[in-house]
Write a protein that holds these residues in place. Structure first.
Motif, PDB file in Angstrom:
ATOM      1  N   GLN A   1      -4.907  24.940 -15.442  1.00 51.28           N
ATOM      2  CA  GLN A   1      -5.196  25.728 -16.636  1.00 51.28           C
ATOM      3  C   GLN A   1      -5.545  24.826 -17.816  1.00 51.28           C
ATOM      4  OE1 GLN A   1      -2.247  28.642 -17.773  1.00 51.28           O
ATOM      5  NE2 GLN A   1      -3.058  28.829 -19.839  1.00 51.28           N
ATOM      6  N   ALA A   2      -4.780  23.752 -18.011  1.00 52.93           N
ATOM      7  CA  ALA A   2      -5.044  22.845 -19.125  1.00 52.93           C
ATOM      8  C   ALA A   2      -6.426  22.206 -18.995  1.00 52.93           C
ATOM      9  CB  ALA A   2      -3.964  21.764 -19.183  1.00 52.93           C
ATOM     10  N   MET A   3      -6.781  21.785 -17.784  1.00 55.97           N
ATOM     11  CA  MET A   3      -8.081  21.148 -17.571  1.00 55.97           C
ATOM     12  C   MET A   3      -9.220  22.151 -17.715  1.00 55.97           C
ATOM     13  SD  MET A   3      -7.041  18.682 -14.374  1.00 55.97           S
ATOM     14  CE  MET A   3      -8.716  18.072 -14.127  1.00 55.97           C
ATOM     15  N   THR A   4      -9.029  23.361 -17.189  1.00 52.78           N
ATOM     16  CA  THR A   4     -10.059  24.394 -17.324  1.00 52.78           C
ATOM     17  C   THR A   4     -10.304  24.740 -18.782  1.00 52.78           C
ATOM     18  OG1 THR A   4      -9.511  25.359 -15.167  1.00 52.78           O
ATOM     19  CG2 THR A   4     -10.684  26.764 -16.719  1.00 52.78           C
ATOM     20  N   GLY A   5      -9.209  24.896 -19.543  1.00 55.77           N
ATOM     21  CA  GLY A   5      -9.339  25.227 -20.962  1.00 55.77           C
ATOM     22  C   GLY A   5     -10.093  24.162 -21.735  1.00 55.77           C
ATOM     23  N   ARG A   6      -9.809  22.893 -21.429  1.00 54.76           N
ATOM     24  CA  ARG A   6     -10.509  21.801 -22.114  1.00 54.76           C
ATOM     25  C   ARG A   6     -12.004  21.837 -21.796  1.00 54.76           C
ATOM     26  NH1 ARG A   6      -7.460  17.064 -23.726  1.00 54.76           N
ATOM     27  NH2 ARG A   6      -5.384  17.815 -24.322  1.00 54.76           N
ATOM     28  N   ARG A   7     -12.337  21.922 -20.491  1.00 53.42           N
ATOM     29  CA  ARG A   7     -13.746  21.905 -20.096  1.00 53.42           C
ATOM     30  C   ARG A   7     -14.490  23.119 -20.672  1.00 53.42           C
ATOM     31  NH1 ARG A   7     -11.389  18.017 -18.055  1.00 53.42           N
ATOM     32  NH2 ARG A   7     -11.610  17.525 -20.265  1.00 53.42           N
ATOM     33  N   PHE A   8     -13.855  24.280 -20.661  1.00 55.21           N
ATOM     34  CA  PHE A   8     -14.488  25.493 -21.163  1.00 55.21           C
ATOM     35  C   PHE A   8     -14.774  25.367 -22.656  1.00 55.21           C
ATOM     36  CE2 PHE A   8     -14.310  29.939 -22.706  1.00 55.21           C
ATOM     37  CZ  PHE A   8     -15.333  30.481 -21.943  1.00 55.21           C
ATOM     38  N   ALA A   9     -13.815  24.845 -23.419  1.00 58.38           N
ATOM     39  CA  ALA A   9     -13.999  24.686 -24.864  1.00 58.38           C
ATOM     40  C   ALA A   9     -15.060  23.641 -25.181  1.00 58.38           C
ATOM     41  CB  ALA A   9     -12.675  24.301 -25.523  1.00 58.38           C
ATOM     42  N   GLU A  10     -15.229  22.691 -24.293  1.00 57.48           N
ATOM     43  CA  GLU A  10     -16.256  21.658 -24.478  1.00 57.48           C
ATOM     44  C   GLU A  10     -17.648  22.143 -24.091  1.00 57.48           C
ATOM     45  OE1 GLU A  10     -13.115  17.996 -23.463  1.00 57.48           O
ATOM     46  OE2 GLU A  10     -14.583  18.686 -21.985  1.00 57.48           O
TER      47      GLU A  10
ATOM     48  N   PHE B   1       3.317  34.997 -23.356  1.00 56.38           N
ATOM     49  CA  PHE B   1       2.767  34.546 -24.627  1.00 56.38           C
ATOM     50  C   PHE B   1       2.682  33.027 -24.671  1.00 56.38           C
ATOM     51  CE2 PHE B   1       4.130  38.824 -26.105  1.00 56.38           C
ATOM     52  CZ  PHE B   1       2.883  39.263 -26.485  1.00 56.38           C
ATOM     53  N   GLY B   2       3.609  32.356 -23.986  1.00 55.32           N
ATOM     54  CA  GLY B   2       3.520  30.906 -23.880  1.00 55.32           C
ATOM     55  C   GLY B   2       2.287  30.481 -23.110  1.00 55.32           C
ATOM     56  N   THR B   3       1.971  31.214 -22.030  1.00 53.46           N
ATOM     57  CA  THR B   3       0.771  30.912 -21.250  1.00 53.46           C
ATOM     58  C   THR B   3      -0.487  31.128 -22.082  1.00 53.46           C
ATOM     59  OG1 THR B   3       1.893  31.565 -19.200  1.00 53.46           O
ATOM     60  CG2 THR B   3      -0.506  31.515 -19.158  1.00 53.46           C
ATOM     61  N   ALA B   4      -0.521  32.235 -22.832  1.00 49.49           N
ATOM     62  CA  ALA B   4      -1.665  32.491 -23.715  1.00 49.49           C
ATOM     63  C   ALA B   4      -1.766  31.415 -24.789  1.00 49.49           C
ATOM     64  CB  ALA B   4      -1.524  33.869 -24.353  1.00 49.49           C
ATOM     65  N   THR B   5      -0.618  31.005 -25.324  1.00 45.39           N
ATOM     66  CA  THR B   5      -0.617  29.955 -26.329  1.00 45.39           C
ATOM     67  C   THR B   5      -1.082  28.631 -25.741  1.00 45.39           C
ATOM     68  OG1 THR B   5       1.265  31.051 -27.398  1.00 45.39           O
ATOM     69  CG2 THR B   5       0.786  28.810 -28.093  1.00 45.39           C
ATOM     70  N   ALA B   6      -0.713  28.376 -24.492  1.00 45.48           N
ATOM     71  CA  ALA B   6      -1.177  27.154 -23.820  1.00 45.48           C
ATOM     72  C   ALA B   6      -2.698  27.133 -23.725  1.00 45.48           C
ATOM     73  CB  ALA B   6      -0.560  27.059 -22.427  1.00 45.48           C
ATOM     74  N   THR B   7      -3.310  28.289 -23.453  1.00 41.87           N
ATOM     75  CA  THR B   7      -4.768  28.370 -23.433  1.00 41.87           C
ATOM     76  C   THR B   7      -5.332  28.062 -24.814  1.00 41.87           C
ATOM     77  OG1 THR B   7      -4.810  29.990 -21.637  1.00 41.87           O
ATOM     78  CG2 THR B   7      -6.734  29.915 -23.079  1.00 41.87           C
ATOM     79  N   ALA B   8      -4.727  28.643 -25.866  1.00 41.20           N
ATOM     80  CA  ALA B   8      -5.193  28.388 -27.234  1.00 41.20           C
ATOM     81  C   ALA B   8      -5.026  26.921 -27.609  1.00 41.20           C
ATOM     82  CB  ALA B   8      -4.426  29.279 -28.214  1.00 41.20           C
ATOM     83  N   VAL B   9      -3.912  26.324 -27.209  1.00 35.70           N
ATOM     84  CA  VAL B   9      -3.658  24.912 -27.518  1.00 35.70           C
ATOM     85  C   VAL B   9      -4.664  24.021 -26.795  1.00 35.70           C
ATOM     86  CG1 VAL B   9      -2.027  23.010 -27.136  1.00 35.70           C
ATOM     87  CG2 VAL B   9      -1.217  25.178 -28.081  1.00 35.70           C
ATOM     88  N   SER B  10      -4.865  24.263 -25.485  1.00 38.96           N
ATOM     89  CA  SER B  10      -5.769  23.399 -24.720  1.00 38.96           C
ATOM     90  C   SER B  10      -7.209  23.531 -25.214  1.00 38.96           C
ATOM     91  CB  SER B  10      -5.681  23.730 -23.225  1.00 38.96           C
ATOM     92  OG  SER B  10      -6.077  25.059 -22.967  1.00 38.96           O
ATOM     93  N   GLN B  11      -7.645  24.768 -25.525  1.00 40.07           N
ATOM     94  CA  GLN B  11      -9.006  24.933 -26.022  1.00 40.07           C
ATOM     95  C   GLN B  11      -9.165  24.333 -27.418  1.00 40.07           C
ATOM     96  OE1 GLN B  11     -10.960  28.694 -25.642  1.00 40.07           O
ATOM     97  NE2 GLN B  11     -10.263  29.071 -23.550  1.00 40.07           N
ATOM     98  N   SER B  12      -8.148  24.448 -28.263  1.00 43.29           N
ATOM     99  CA  SER B  12      -8.217  23.859 -29.600  1.00 43.29           C
ATOM    100  C   SER B  12      -8.307  22.344 -29.522  1.00 43.29           C
ATOM    101  CB  SER B  12      -6.995  24.279 -30.430  1.00 43.29           C
ATOM    102  OG  SER B  12      -6.969  25.674 -30.635  1.00 43.29           O
ATOM    103  N   LEU B  13      -7.532  21.750 -28.639  1.00 39.50           N
ATOM    104  CA  LEU B  13      -7.607  20.296 -28.470  1.00 39.50           C
ATOM    105  C   LEU B  13      -8.968  19.898 -27.893  1.00 39.50           C
ATOM    106  CD1 LEU B  13      -4.022  19.534 -27.092  1.00 39.50           C
ATOM    107  CD2 LEU B  13      -4.898  19.060 -29.379  1.00 39.50           C
ATOM    108  N   GLY B  14      -9.486  20.692 -26.958  1.00 37.08           N
ATOM    109  CA  GLY B  14     -10.807  20.409 -26.409  1.00 37.08           C
ATOM    110  C   GLY B  14     -11.902  20.486 -27.459  1.00 37.08           C
ATOM    111  N   ALA B  15     -11.695  21.356 -28.457  1.00 35.51           N
ATOM    112  CA  ALA B  15     -12.665  21.485 -29.547  1.00 35.51           C
ATOM    113  C   ALA B  15     -12.416  20.486 -30.661  1.00 35.51           C
ATOM    114  CB  ALA B  15     -12.619  22.906 -30.103  1.00 35.51           C
TER     115      ALA B  15
END
Length: 476
Positions: free
Chosen positions: A90-99, A320-334
């Motif tokens: 999930q963390a890797m997918t979120g980063r790549r998607f945000a990039e 909500f933690g899982t949803a927040t993890a998506t927001a955190v990973s995408q924010s860091l990717g951006a």
């Protein structure tokens, strides 16, 4: 449509009671699907406890619930270790998607599924062969608990492979913000499981189905897990995903991606294993109290009811933690670390506000709540009422512990979460619950006091780490 990363990267403005509603609406939108999915997944497991608790024979019902108290943590100890593939994926997918690298996000899924197939097969074998030995070591309350627990654990082990692969798909869809996909699978699974539970646990003479008791619960839950996997695979094959992300192509195989997934999986899986091992020893000590006091399976059944009641809080918070993890990973990717931090803290704020009325309900009506799980044995609610009031006192720190640990997973700080969990379980929960429970004779209340101390310690550990800024610079 406003994306998760379309907000400013301004730092948080001091101490605030209320969250930024523009941010929290995004988390609530993602988290609502995850929450409903997790709650339905929770009811796949809780249905077993609810329905065996309604067997006609009160002694069999209580013994079956005591067996489930061992069976479910054992299932999640093994399955959860291997299903932790989802944290890295999930963390890797979120980063790549945000990039903007959608095909690389699809590549993560391909390699995650490859790892999950191997890990799931290994997990199923470990669960099947080690289950009887683990139950034999942990079952203290009665011989019936041991026998019924062994049957249930081995049946659930047959579904570990399906669970692990399902979590790989879930990680991908959560990482790109399509959290509703797993919700669909979970709802169908839950409805199917309840219907099959009814037929197999109680039997159906006109259909020629024998009464199977707890074994029927094991069969139903295991079969429902495979149905959920089939739905996730079916959705992934839809052209709007398969053509866009191009994940089902052999050229996506990449040892480097596999290595990164495993590197993130191992600490997260170890944290899950440590968590479940601590709970299993906790159940073992409760069984010792049952044996010492001659109460049969009463305290063990009450503890299972308390765990399932607490899970009604734990699962939405985990969502909500899982949803927040998506927001955190995408924010860091951006490239927006301050936005990532604001997402984390605002999720904590909304979680604490939500837990206050729930804690009041737990405090005022503890016996009535536990009676929902064990309606045929009045001794069980009486045994667990005081402990449920103790649980109510730690709900705010439970929010901090769960949401921020998931946020740290989203940032890639998996090793820290594993170490914190390990230290607190080995140094606090396990020895203190034994010391205050069986050793000093304070019973269930003493053991749950130890659990409250553990939750507060975990909340402080996760809060302190998230307050620091080292997690913001982790590369994935």
């Amino acid at each position: 449509m406003v994306k998760l990363t379309d907000f400013s990267d301004d730092p948080s403005r001091g101490l605030r009671l209320l969250p930024e509603w523009a941010l929290i609406r995004k988390v609530l939108y993602l988290g609502s699907f995850v929450m409903l999915a997790m709650l339905t997944q929770y009811f796949v497991n809780a249905a077993d406890n609810l329905m065996v608790g309604r067997l006609d024979d009160p002694a069999e019902a209580t013994a079956s619930q005591a067996a489930l108290g061992l069976g479910m943590p054992l299932y999640w100890a093994v399955g959860g270790f291997f299903a932790a593939i989802s944290y890295g994926a999930q963390a890797m997918t979120g980063r790549r998607f945000a990039e903007g690298e959608e095909e690389r996000a699809g590549q993560v899924l391909f390699n995650a599924v490859f790892v999950a197939l191997i890990a799931g097969a290994l997990g199923g074998a470990v669960g099947w062969f080690s289950g009887p030995y683990a139950v034999d070591f942990l079952a203290e309350a009665s011989e019936e608990q041991k026998q019924l627990g062994t049957v249930y654990v081995q049946l659930r082990a047959l579904g570990i492979g399906a669970m692990v692969v399902t979590f790989a798909f879930k990680a991908f869809f959560d990482g790109i913000g399509r959290t509703y996909v797993h919700l669909v699978a979970a709802v169908v699974m839950n409805l199917f499981n309840i219907g099959l539970n009814y037929l197999l646990i109680y039997g159906n003479e006109p259909l020629g189905i024998p009464r199977m008791g707890i074994a029927g619960a094991g069969w139903a839950s295991m079969i429902a897990t495979y149905l959920g996997l089939a739905i996730m695979i079916g959705v992934s094959l839809a052209p709007r995903y398969s053509r866009r992300f191009k994940f089902f192509q052999l050229r996506n195989f990449d040892p480097k991606v596999i290595t990164n997934i495993i590197k993130l999986m191992l600490p997260a899986g170890s944290a899950s294993l440590i968590l479940m091992s601590g709970f299993l020893l906790f159940f073992k000590f409760v069984g010792q109290i049952d044996a010492d006091m001659g109460t049969g399976n009463t305290y063990s059944a009450a503890t299972k009811a308390l765990m399932d009641t607490a899970a009604l809080c734990f699962m939405p918070l985990l969502a909500f933690g899982t949803a927040t993890a998506t927001a955190v990973s995408q924010s860091l990717g951006a490239g927006k670390p301050n936005l990532a931090a604001r997402y984390g803290w605002d999720s904590v704020r909304i979680g604490v506000l939500a837990m206050i009325p729930i804690g009041i309900v737990f405090w005022v009506w503890p016996e009535q709540i536990i009676s929902l799980w064990a309606p045929n044995d009045p001794a069980v609610p009486a045994a667990g009422a005081a402990s449920l009031r103790l649980v109510a006192t730690c709900l705010p720190m439970l929010v901090v512990a769960i949401i921020l640990s998931q946020s740290l997973y989203g940032a890639g700080a998996n090793t820290y979460v594993m170490i914190a969990e390990g230290v607190l379980h080995v140094g606090c929960l396990v020895p203190l619950s034994w010391f205050l429970g069986p050793h000093l004779g304070f019973g269930m209340e003493g053991m749950w006091t130890a659990a409250i101390i553990y939750v507060n310690g975990l909340g402080l550990a996760m809060g302190g780490k998230f307050l620091a800024k080292g997690w913001r610079s982790i590369e994935l």
